[in-house]
Design an enzyme around this catalytic site. Structure first.
Site, PDB file in Angstrom:
ATOM      1  N   LYS A  41     -70.525  -9.443 -92.229  1.00 20.75           N
ATOM      2  CA  LYS A  41     -71.237 -10.389 -91.366  1.00 20.75           C
ATOM      3  C   LYS A  41     -70.454 -10.586 -90.070  1.00 20.75           C
ATOM      4  O   LYS A  41     -69.426 -11.249 -90.059  1.00 20.75           O
ATOM      5  CB  LYS A  41     -71.425 -11.743 -92.054  1.00 20.75           C
ATOM      6  CG  LYS A  41     -72.379 -12.672 -91.262  1.00 20.75           C
ATOM      7  CD  LYS A  41     -72.212 -14.114 -91.597  1.00 20.75           C
ATOM      8  CE  LYS A  41     -71.123 -14.802 -90.799  1.00 20.75           C
ATOM      9  NZ  LYS A  41     -71.407 -14.894 -89.336  1.00 20.75           N
TER      10      LYS A  41
ATOM     11  N   GLY B 263     -76.129 -13.361 -89.182  1.00 18.52           N
ATOM     12  CA  GLY B 263     -76.471 -14.765 -89.377  1.00 18.52           C
ATOM     13  C   GLY B 263     -75.274 -15.678 -89.221  1.00 18.52           C
ATOM     14  O   GLY B 263     -74.189 -15.259 -88.830  1.00 18.52           O
TER      15      GLY B 263
ATOM     16  N   PRO C 193     -72.588 -20.895 -92.242  1.00 15.67           N
ATOM     17  CA  PRO C 193     -73.099 -21.777 -93.299  1.00 15.67           C
ATOM     18  C   PRO C 193     -74.202 -21.162 -94.162  1.00 15.67           C
ATOM     19  O   PRO C 193     -74.384 -21.586 -95.304  1.00 15.67           O
ATOM     20  CB  PRO C 193     -73.638 -22.974 -92.508  1.00 15.67           C
ATOM     21  CG  PRO C 193     -72.828 -23.000 -91.248  1.00 15.67           C
ATOM     22  CD  PRO C 193     -72.595 -21.553 -90.914  1.00 15.67           C
TER      23      PRO C 193
ATOM     24  N   GLY D 226     -72.770 -16.333 -94.293  1.00 15.27           N
ATOM     25  CA  GLY D 226     -71.374 -16.284 -94.726  1.00 15.27           C
ATOM     26  C   GLY D 226     -71.173 -16.965 -96.063  1.00 15.27           C
ATOM     27  O   GLY D 226     -70.491 -16.447 -96.950  1.00 15.27           O
TER      28      GLY D 226
ATOM     29  N   GLU E 157     -57.081 -14.110 -91.930  1.00 16.45           N
ATOM     30  CA  GLU E 157     -56.328 -14.009 -90.676  1.00 16.45           C
ATOM     31  C   GLU E 157     -56.871 -15.093 -89.759  1.00 16.45           C
ATOM     32  O   GLU E 157     -58.005 -15.029 -89.303  1.00 16.45           O
ATOM     33  CB  GLU E 157     -56.503 -12.610 -90.074  1.00 16.45           C
ATOM     34  CG  GLU E 157     -55.437 -12.294 -89.028  1.00 16.45           C
ATOM     35  CD  GLU E 157     -55.844 -12.709 -87.631  1.00 16.45           C
ATOM     36  OE1 GLU E 157     -55.316 -13.732 -87.159  1.00 16.45           O
ATOM     37  OE2 GLU E 157     -56.673 -12.025 -87.021  1.00 16.45           O
TER      38      GLU E 157
ATOM     39  N   CYS F 210     -56.396 -14.360 -80.788  1.00 19.70           N
ATOM     40  CA  CYS F 210     -55.556 -15.192 -81.648  1.00 19.70           C
ATOM     41  C   CYS F 210     -54.073 -15.007 -81.362  1.00 19.70           C
ATOM     42  O   CYS F 210     -53.261 -15.868 -81.705  1.00 19.70           O
ATOM     43  CB  CYS F 210     -55.850 -14.904 -83.122  1.00 19.70           C
ATOM     44  SG  CYS F 210     -55.586 -13.185 -83.590  1.00 19.70           S
TER      45      CYS F 210
ATOM     46  N   GLU G  56     -54.830 -25.288 -81.654  1.00 17.43           N
ATOM     47  CA  GLU G  56     -55.278 -24.017 -81.089  1.00 17.43           C
ATOM     48  C   GLU G  56     -56.419 -24.279 -80.120  1.00 17.43           C
ATOM     49  O   GLU G  56     -57.433 -24.865 -80.492  1.00 17.43           O
ATOM     50  CB  GLU G  56     -55.747 -23.058 -82.186  1.00 17.43           C
ATOM     51  CG  GLU G  56     -56.141 -21.704 -81.622  1.00 17.43           C
ATOM     52  CD  GLU G  56     -56.631 -20.725 -82.671  1.00 17.43           C
ATOM     53  OE1 GLU G  56     -56.285 -19.542 -82.576  1.00 17.43           O
ATOM     54  OE2 GLU G  56     -57.361 -21.149 -83.575  1.00 17.43           O
TER      55      GLU G  56
END
Length: 487
Positions: free
Chosen positions: A178, A209, A212, A215, A253, A287, A391
């Site tokens: 996904k 998609g 919620p 996934g 990750e 990241c 972050e």
């Protein structure tokens, strides 16, 4: 009256075929703010069909020789490279990144991911030991786990999706992937190449998609024994909870709050342009980007002056303009979130040296409604500030001074994250000492983002669990079995 624009409509790819969905969600072009794509809003029903396809394909695919799987993956890499320009154009439009970044980083790396794991899978070895006094021999075998659930983020869409798919199928697993609903186009384009490369139906299934719905359905499905996720720490906490009852293997990750530590003996001619790049590449939406810069007192003023000058050279504008350094951010909501950190910093008494609220942003006419922000440098921020602790994932970095090695190690480690760090120094002994004590899965010295895919990639603390890379990915995507034979 102008004719209405034709929207691109994506479809799920299940069992080797494109399958329409009953409902769709809008995807925006970040550089204009316009809806340009419709993405399937998949859920349990679509995931169930994909699980069936992946389960049916598993025995045949896992039975193929390593050489056969390797050959197919190299063919897929060839096809992606052949269409590199089309992929780069689509990635730039879908994510907001510059066409230059997509053309030189994202798409070449996506092709290389398949090529790299196609090669590495041929060179893994197993263990064998003998117990002569017991007339026994022990050896290990590795077998694929089964159906791999792969969930990838929006910042490096095809790059990070293929970083998961490649080792999963190289190891003999089948896949339900996904991508982010905000950046699904290049994954859909890749699906068109799978059959041509020789990947059998059901081996790679892409379900589009939201987290919620789609996934959640993947993560909680009892027949998906393995989840690899790249994304936010908060979402990962939910994945751990949903996976726990099924004893799934997890590789997570997650985020980072990465420090750069610049000692007084650093080569500033190399350090400054590299640290600007490490702070603002891909709009700061990586990241591994630097968001906290610690500079030793004796060079602090010089560094700050030159760093701001170099930052102001970065041009922000249309992603299709080859002369721009930064494109648009992923969404209107994310842009506002990052801008709010600047407001908080100002309210706390920090100095905004350049960028948001200080310099004016001039955009082409067609990009006036896009999600753009200037690279922003903040100084005199307290360590406990949200700008130094959370972050932000945008073109914003904080510069603070330090005095001693011991002090800066403690402050660099003083966040919940532990993904990456950068050290700038010409003192070899210091480099080794500091690198060893930093709580980070990756430490670069006098460089940034120099990657060797054979070596482990991943973070500590809230930056995730597990590692990825040649050996680490192979171990994650397989189960090891010890066999003992008495003769």
């Amino acid at each position: 009256m102008a004719a209405p624009k034709t929207l691109l409509v994506l479809e799920n790819f299940i069992n080797g075929k494109f399958v329409p969905c009953s409902s769709y969600i809008d995807s925006y072009d970040p550089s204009t703010g316009d809806v340009y794509c419709r993405v399937p809003d998949s859920g349990k029903e679509e995931v169930e069909i994909a699980v069936t396809a992946a389960r049916d394909a598993f025995l045949s695919w896992s039975s193929k020789s390593l050489q056969e799987r390797s050959q197919i993956m190299n063919k897929l890499a060839d096809l992606i490279e052949h269409d590199l320009e089309a992929f780069a154009q689509a990635e730039s439009k879908d994510q907001g990144k510059t066409i230059t970044f997509a053309r030189t980083v994202d798409i070449p790396r996506a092709a290389y991911n398949f090529r790299f794991f196609a090669s590495s899978i041929l060179h893994h070895t197993t263990e064998c030991t003998q117990m002569d006094y017991m007339d026994c021999m022990h050896y290990t075998v590795r077998t694929p786990v089964g159906i791999a659930g792969l969930i990838s983020p929006w910042n490096l869409p095809l790059h990070l999706l293929t970083w998961k798919i490649a080792p999963a199928i190289a190891s003999g697993n089948t896949v339900i992937a996904k991508p982010s609903e905000m950046t699904s186009v290049t994954a859909w384009m890749m699906c068109k190449l799978l059959g041509r490369a020789g990947i059998p139906p059901g081996v790679v299934n892409i379900v589009f998609g939201t987290g919620p719905k789609a996934g959640e359905a993947i993560v909680s499905h009892p027949e998906v024994p393995l989840i690899s996720f790249t994304g936010s720490t908060l979402t990962a906490q939910h994945i751990k909870e949903r996976s726990a009852p099924h004893w799934k293997k997890l590789s997570l990750e997650l985020g980072g709050k990465n420090p750069a530590i610049i000692f007084e003996d650093a080569n500033l001619d190399q350090c400054i342009p590299t640290t600007v790049r490490s702070s603002f590449a891909n709009q700061g939406e990586i990241c591994l980007c630097t968001s906290r810069i610690f500079v030793q007192r004796s060079i602090y003023n010089e560094f700050l002056k030159r760093f701001v000058e170099e930052t102001r050279k970065w041009k922000v504008g249309s992603p299709s303009d080859p002369t721009v350094s930064m494109g648009a951010m992923i969404s209107k909501e994310h842009l506002e979130k990052v801008k709010n950190y600047v407001k908080k910093a100002r309210a706390e008494g920090a100095r905004i040296l350049c960028g948001e609220g200080v310099d004016s942003l001039a955009l082409p006419t067609g990009n006036q409604n896009g999600y753009f922000m200037l690279p922003t440098v903040i100084a005199e921020v307290k360590d406990e500030s949200c700008c130094m602790q959370e972050e932000i994932f945008g073109p914003l970095t904080c510069v603070v001074l330090f005095d001693t090695e011991e002090e800066v190690i403690k402050r660099a480690n003083g966040v919940k994250y532990g993904l990456a760090a950068t050290i700038w120094s010409s003192n070899v002994g210091r480099v080794h000492r500091v690198a060893k004590r930093l709580q980070a899965g990756l430490v670069w010295t006098n460089c940034w983002l120099v990657r060797e895919l054979n070596l482990p990639f991943g973070g500590m603390k809230a930056s995730g669990i597990g590692r990825e890379g040649a050996k680490a990915s192979y171990e994650f995507f397989t189960e090891v079995k010890t066999i003992t034979i008495k003769h």
